[in-house]
Design a protein around this motif. Sequence first.
Motif, short mmCIF file in Angstrom:
data_model
loop_
_atom_site.label_atom_id
_atom_site.label_comp_id
_atom_site.label_asym_id
_atom_site.label_seq_id
_atom_site.Cartn_x
_atom_site.Cartn_y
_atom_site.Cartn_z
N THR A 22 0.82 -1.21 0.00
CA THR A 22 0.00 0.00 0.00
C THR A 22 0.86 1.26 0.00
OG1 THR A 22 -0.13 -0.22 2.39
CG2 THR A 22 -2.03 -0.97 1.12
N VAL A 48 -8.88 0.51 -6.99
CA VAL A 48 -8.98 0.13 -8.40
C VAL A 48 -7.74 -0.65 -8.84
CG1 VAL A 48 -9.27 1.01 -10.74
CG2 VAL A 48 -10.37 2.17 -8.80
N LYS A 49 -6.58 -0.10 -8.45
CA LYS A 49 -5.31 -0.75 -8.78
C LYS A 49 -5.25 -2.15 -8.18
CE LYS A 49 -1.63 2.59 -9.30
NZ LYS A 49 -0.69 3.39 -8.54
N TYR A 50 -5.66 -2.22 -6.93
CA TYR A 50 -5.61 -3.48 -6.20
C TYR A 50 -6.45 -4.54 -6.90
CZ TYR A 50 -6.69 -7.00 -2.67
OH TYR A 50 -6.87 -8.17 -2.03
N GLU A 81 -7.39 -4.79 -9.86
CA GLU A 81 -6.80 -5.18 -11.13
C GLU A 81 -5.60 -6.11 -10.88
OE1 GLU A 81 -4.97 -2.41 -14.43
OE2 GLU A 81 -6.93 -1.67 -13.70
N PHE A 82 -4.83 -5.74 -9.87
CA PHE A 82 -3.62 -6.48 -9.51
C PHE A 82 -3.93 -7.93 -9.11
CE2 PHE A 82 -0.97 -7.85 -5.88
CZ PHE A 82 0.29 -7.89 -6.47
N SER A 94 -8.32 5.41 -4.32
CA SER A 94 -7.50 5.45 -5.53
C SER A 94 -6.72 4.14 -5.70
CB SER A 94 -6.53 6.63 -5.48
OG SER A 94 -5.72 6.54 -4.33
N LEU A 95 -6.30 3.54 -4.58
CA LEU A 95 -5.55 2.29 -4.66
C LEU A 95 -6.46 1.10 -4.92
CD1 LEU A 95 -2.72 2.09 -1.98
CD2 LEU A 95 -2.52 1.92 -4.46
#
Length: 438
Positions: free
Chosen positions: A241, A402-404, A406-407, A399-400
Motif C-alpha cells: 500500500t 482500483v489498482k488493487y 486489477e492487480f 485510488s488504490l
Amino acid sequence: MDNTRDTSVGNKYLILLFLGLIVLGCKDNPKPQIEQEEVAILEDPEPLTEFGFKLDNYIVKRDTIRKGDTFGVILERNNVGYPKIFNIAEKAKDTFDIARSLQVGKPYTLLCEKDSLETAKCFIYQPNLEDYVVINFQDSIQAYRSTKPIKYVEKEATGIIEDNISLTLEEQGLSPRLAYKMADEIFAWTIDFRRLQKGDRFKVIYTDKYIDDTIYTGVHNVKAAYFEHNNEPFYAFEFMTDTTKGIIDYFNEEAKNLRRAFLKAPVKFSRISSRYNLKRRIAVYGYRVRAHRGTDFAAPIGTPIMATANGTVTESRRRGGNGNYVKIRHNATYETQYLHMSKRLVKVGDFVKQGDIIGKVGMTGNTGGPHVCYRFWKNGKQVDPFKQKLPEAKPISDSLKVKYLEFIQPIKHQLDNINFKPQITEEEPQTVIYQSNS
Ligand SMILES: [Zn+2]
C-alpha cells in the motif's frame, strides 16, 4: 521487503492442525531417467564460478575465522609478507575494516596461486549468507563488497485439516513458517485457529528464497492464500500500500483489510478456558447463573499480555476480585480490560499500541488458576468480542482500490485453479520470479 511481523515458533495448536498438509508443486520428485546411448563425448564442464571468480584458476582454501585469527595472521600463514599485508590493509580500509570486522566463526575463502608456495591472491570474507567482501591483491589491490545471487521461487501448496494427524509437515517439505504466516499474520483476525474444523482446507501461493541457487533460507512471502473454514471461503492477497515505506498488507477479494483494529486475543499461544456467557453456571456458586462477561485465556504466570488495539490507559490498579487490572480506551466506542495480572506494566495516561505488552498473566483477585480475563466494552457495555464485527485496521484508499482489484485478478485466477487433490507431477513446476545477478 522483510517487514512482516515477527512470529515466534511454538504454537502447539497450529502444529497439530496443520499436519494434514499436502504439498503441491514442491515435491522432490526425481526426474524421469532417460536412457542414452553411450557415446563418449567429452564436454568441458562449466567452469565453477563463485564470488565472481573461476575457481579452477586457483587453489581454493576455505576455513572459518578462529580465535586469534587476524587478517595479517591468515595472510602470513599463506605466504604473504608483512609489508604487503600492511599495504593491502591500508588500501582496503575504506571498504572494510580488516582489523575489526572479522568475527570468530564466520567463513572465509582464500584463492591461492596454483604453485608449490600456494601464495594467497585473494581473501573473501562472508559476514552472513548473502553478503561477502572481496580483497583482491593479485595485481593491484582492490576491495569491494558484493552479494550472492538470490533467487525467489514461486510455489503452490494445499492442505486439508484433519483431526488425527502425524508429523508430516516437514516430510512434505513444507515449512512450518508457512503455517505461522497464515495463522499469525494473514488470517489471525478473521479465522480463529484454535477452532479449525476437520475438513477446513487451504491453498497458498508463496515464494521460497534461495541464495546461490542452493541455500534454502525459508519462506520469503505469501503472495495469496485461500482458506475455507466451516465451508466459508476467505481470500487473502498481499499488496503493497505504500511503496516508499514498503508497507505490505493483506486484503480480501473485495479489497477489505484482513487486519482488524483489534487482536483476537491479548496473549499468544493461549487456550480459551471460559467464553463470554451470560448463562454460565458455576459449582462454587451453587450452580446459580453467574454471567461471565469476559473471555478467559489460560496461560502460564508471567506470559506477556498485549493491548489488543491502540489506545490510552484509563485504569491501572488493584481492586477486589479483579486483582491487578488495566483498562484501555481505544476510541469513543471501544474499551478493553485485562484482569488478574501478576504485574502491570503501564500507568494511567500511557498511550499504547496494538501488541504492546501492558502486563503479565497472574492470578490476583478472584481466580482459580493463572489466566487473563479479557473484557471488551462497546459503548460502556460488556459484549462478546468474538461476536462483534470489528472495524478494519486500515482501509485501502479509493485510488488504490482500483489498482488493487486489477492487480489481484490474475492471482485469484491462479489460486482458484489450484486443485486440492494431491497431484503427482513429473517435474517441479517452479517459476523463478526474481533472480539477482551478482
Ligand atoms: Zn473471566
